[in-house]
Scaffold this motif. Structure first.
Motif, PDB file in Angstrom:
ATOM      1  N   LEU A 182     -62.770 -28.341  66.102  1.00 43.83           N
ATOM      2  CA  LEU A 182     -61.556 -28.182  66.676  1.00 43.83           C
ATOM      3  C   LEU A 182     -60.726 -29.246  67.073  1.00 43.83           C
ATOM      4  O   LEU A 182     -61.544 -30.392  67.251  1.00 43.83           O
ATOM      5  CB  LEU A 182     -61.843 -26.919  67.953  1.00 43.83           C
TER       6      LEU A 182
ATOM      7  N   TYR B 268     -60.622 -27.388  73.875  1.00 47.90           N
ATOM      8  CA  TYR B 268     -60.754 -26.039  73.119  1.00 47.90           C
ATOM      9  C   TYR B 268     -61.921 -25.500  73.324  1.00 47.90           C
ATOM     10  O   TYR B 268     -62.244 -24.231  73.274  1.00 47.90           O
ATOM     11  CB  TYR B 268     -60.459 -26.222  71.461  1.00 47.90           C
TER      12      TYR B 268
ATOM     13  N   SER C 201     -57.984 -19.702  76.234  1.00 49.61           N
ATOM     14  CA  SER C 201     -58.792 -20.612  75.479  1.00 49.61           C
ATOM     15  C   SER C 201     -59.923 -19.719  74.976  1.00 49.61           C
ATOM     16  O   SER C 201     -60.632 -20.227  74.034  1.00 49.61           O
ATOM     17  CB  SER C 201     -59.167 -21.857  76.636  1.00 49.61           C
TER      18      SER C 201
ATOM     19  N   LEU D  24     -54.485 -21.214  65.054  1.00 50.70           N
ATOM     20  CA  LEU D  24     -54.019 -22.259  65.954  1.00 50.70           C
ATOM     21  C   LEU D  24     -52.651 -23.037  66.139  1.00 50.70           C
ATOM     22  O   LEU D  24     -52.182 -23.451  67.113  1.00 50.70           O
ATOM     23  CB  LEU D  24     -55.153 -23.275  65.745  1.00 50.70           C
TER      24      LEU D  24
END
Length: 701
Positions: free
Chosen positions: A200, A205, A213, A356
């Motif tokens: 990530l 994250y 989150s 994302l």
């Protein structure tokens, strides 16, 4: 230390590359049947129904933003997006020609073969997961944790990134390794080991506990499971292994140095002998690793985050071998994902680009292939770009602007009331020591040892990766190559290197709307001039000021001047610590993360405006003279500056940038900057109490 980079609206894709280099970044959309369109500054685009003193970004950009919504395959859309398409289309023509014609030039032959392998969708589909099966089998056959070391070395040769220190981490398995200019002796290269191991974008994250989150982490876990199933695991085994990967990566994230602390070069300048590195992480067979990556002897090792490696050592002991095998299987399929068959590519896109970053569909394959070719064989491709897109006149005019802006900083330094003569003298020495690199490198990279074939895309990526990794490692123990560039010529970006004390402007950004040879000085100083000033100021921002003219990490400031600087820097960081509503509720920008870039924005625009004023004076003109369009040169300067930043940005990528990137969002890079400037307020008649007139105006340079 990470190289400080300019990051324009058009370059928001760079943020994706920086935080997740295994993702094929999304940016300027294009229909290959249409002619690429370059944007050119036009003051008629301003929205005169709005008040420039209330929100100048909207005043300058609103019409353009309304007329240019974000295409489905984009995470943003900016005035520079047409340039990105134009550049990539030119590169595509070069690649296609090289793939179809017999080439007497070996470098051109390689880019042609590379292009053919990437565009061979049917061949890639037919191969399925065969290209990674040998590596998966090798991981499955490991008999002890001691054997993990050589597998790490193999992974570092296979997938890009191991040599690239980033703002948050090195985006690679376990840890990063490279040759790095020594902080205390900038004439030599030593070995550097950096924190890594995450897939990530950064540690937050894994560690943040807000609902958004937690939702993203749950989706990441589901993504890992889906990818492992595609790699041949059963649903139940994949679910178990996904949990193991999350556990290991979360533990690594907890151990990583955060990206604010990481910005101070003193925090990462941790020197160790090889014996101390062995002692730090005895579970890694460093002798075997260094031999496998062909590392020369190093005077010492820079270990950027000793605490990370202490924690990784504990983790290596705590987690059983089969857990590490699960982690490495994931690293293989994750690293290879953009280069495999459609099912894997689509799933990789679905999480990393859609979830994302907010993209709704993928870029056309040709654009993805152009980008990987530029990444892997960039100098071979860059030569053709320079020949076609960067005439000598453009280079000469850019150099003239650079010299004018450097002269403006020299005058600024002399005029500072808060800086002592001793520090001013050292600042001028550093300024005069800056080397200006414009357009392209002085010599081109030799790819003759890279084996490229037409029928194996992933193998070509691995071959190019291995070449570049070993090229960086081979620098260890040798004098610094000052001619080195870390961006390819077609790149739409620029950077300052604090250890070389150089500013670097690839030919790719020296095109409209940033540099427009058809426009007057007011337009060009407002756009590319601000970028030039921005990069020069990086040598004197809160990071860059800690390096001397030779690139050594040395404090050349008097204690009182350092204190005065920090007070002014705090004004900047406080101003930019702000809510970012476009990223979602509760998302706040940390001004300490963006302080260097914000300082460069605020200082860079002052330098560009002062250089423009000097240029006009030589012509018998002033900033407040009006041109044929009715705008003053001062107004055109600010309008051009804002126009070059106009960008529609999706909330998902906004959140990612705010979390991981040291650059502020485009609107803040205009409104926050000009609200600190009396020169802007004079241009548009703004009064105290209006939003573009900050009561507590900040200024460092």
């Amino acid at each position: 230390m990470s190289i400080s980079r300019f990051c324009a609206a058009v370059i928001l894709s760079f943020s994706i590359v920086a935080v997740a280099p295994r993702i094929v970044a999304q940016s300027a959309a294009a229909d290959p049947t249409k002619e690429p369109k370059l944007e050119h500054f036009d003051p008629a685009l301003v929205d005169k129904t709005l008040d420039p003193c209330n929100d100048f970004y909207k005043y300058a950009c609103n019409k353009w933003l309304t007329a240019n919504p974000i295409p489905a395959d984009q995470v943003y859309w900016s005035t520079g997006s047409g340039l990105e398409f134009w550049n990539e289309n030119l590169l595509r023509e070069t690649l296609e020609a090289a793939s179809k014609n017999s080439q007497s030039n070996p470098a051109q032959e390689k880019i042609g073969e590379y292009w053919a392998s990437c565009m061979d969708e049917s061949g890639i589909e037919a191969s399925g997961l065969k290209p990674i099966q040998p590596e998966l089998d090798r991981i499955a056959a490991l008999k002890s944790k001691r054997e993990i070391t050589l597998e790490i070395a193999r992974l570092h040769h296979m997938f890009p990134g191991t040599w690239q220190y980033g703002d948050n981490q090195t985006d690679t398995s376990f840890f990063g390794f490279t040759g790095q200019i020594d902080y205390d002796n900038a004439s030599m290269v030593v070995a550097q080991i950096d924190q890594g191991g995450l897939s990530l974008p950064n540690r937050d994250y894994y560690l943040k506990t807000d609902d958004k989150s937690k939702d993203l982490l749950a989706k990441y876990r589901a993504h890992i499971q889906k990818m492992l199933v595609l790699a041949g695991e059963s649903e139940s085994q994949a679910a178990t292994d996904a949990g193991v990967v999350i556990e290991i990566e979360t533990a690594m994230a907890q151990a990583q140095m955060d990206n604010i602390k990481r910005r101070d070069p003193k925090n990462v300048n941790n020197k160790m002998t090889l014996a101390q590195v062995h002692e730090l992480t005895p579970s890694i067979d460093w002798d075997a690793y260094l031999k496998a990556v062909k590392a020369p002897a190093s005077d010492h090792f820079i270990v950027t985050s000793p605490d990370f490696f202490r924690a990784e050592e504990k983790l290596l002991n705590q987690q059983p071998l089969d857990h590490w095998q699960s982690y490495m299987r994931w690293q293989v399929i994750h690293g290879a994902a953009p280069f495999l068959n459609k099912a894997v590519v689509d799933e990789n896109f679905d999480f990393f680009a859609r979830t994302l970053a907010g993209a709704e569909k993928q870029l056309p394959r040709w654009r993805r292939c152009v980008r990987t070719a530029d990444r892997d064989l960039g100098d071979a491709l860059g030569q053709a770009y320079v020949d076609r897109a960067f005439p000598p006149d453009s280079k000469a005019r850019t150099i003239q602007m650079v010299h004018a802006i450097e002269a403006a900083l020299n005058s600024d330094i002399q005029s500072l009331s808060w800086m002592s003569p001793a520090t001013k003298e050292q600042a001028v020495v550093k300024l005069k020591g800056i080397e200006d690199k414009i357009g392209y490198p002085s010599h081109w990279r030799d790819y003759s040892s890279v084996s490229i074939v037409r029928d194996s895309y992933l193998n070509n990526v691995a071959q190019a990766t291995s070449f570049e990794f070993e090229r960086w490692v081979a620098k260890i123990g040798k004098p610094v190559d000052r001619a080195e560039w870390t961006m390819t010529p077609p790149t739409i970006n620029a950077y300052y290197d604090p250890q070389l004390n150089t500013i670097n402007f690839p030919a790719g950004i020296l095109q409209p709307p940033f540099f427009d040879p058809t426009k007057d000085d007011a337009v060009n100083y407002g756009a590319i001039g601000m970028v030039i000033g921005h990069e020069i100021i990086h040598g004197f921002d809160d990071q860059g000021r800690k390096f001397d003219a030779q690139g050594n990490l040395r404090d050349w400031w008097t204690p009182e001047d350092g204190k005065q600087y920090d007070e002014r820097g705090k004004c900047i960081s406080d101003e930019y610590t702000q809510d970012v509503p476009d990223a979602g509720p509760g998302v706040k920008q940390n001004g300490l993360l963006t302080q260097g870039e914000d300082t460069a924005d605020n200082g860079g625009i002052h330098l560009a405006l002062n250089a423009l004023e000097a240029s006009l004076k030589k012509q018998g003109k002033s900033l407040d003279d009006k041109g044929a369009d009715g705008w003053t040169y001062r107004q055109r300067f600010f309008l051009s500056n804002a126009y070059s930043w106009c960008a529609n940005v999706r909330p998902e990528i906004t959140r990612l940038i705010v979390t991981t990137d040291p650059h502020s969002m485009p609107i803040f890079r205009i409104d926050n900057v000009i609200s600190n400037m009396s020169e802007f307020q004079l241009a548009f008649g703004c009064k105290a109490g209006q939003k573009m007139v900050r009561a507590n105006a900040c200024r460092v340079w």
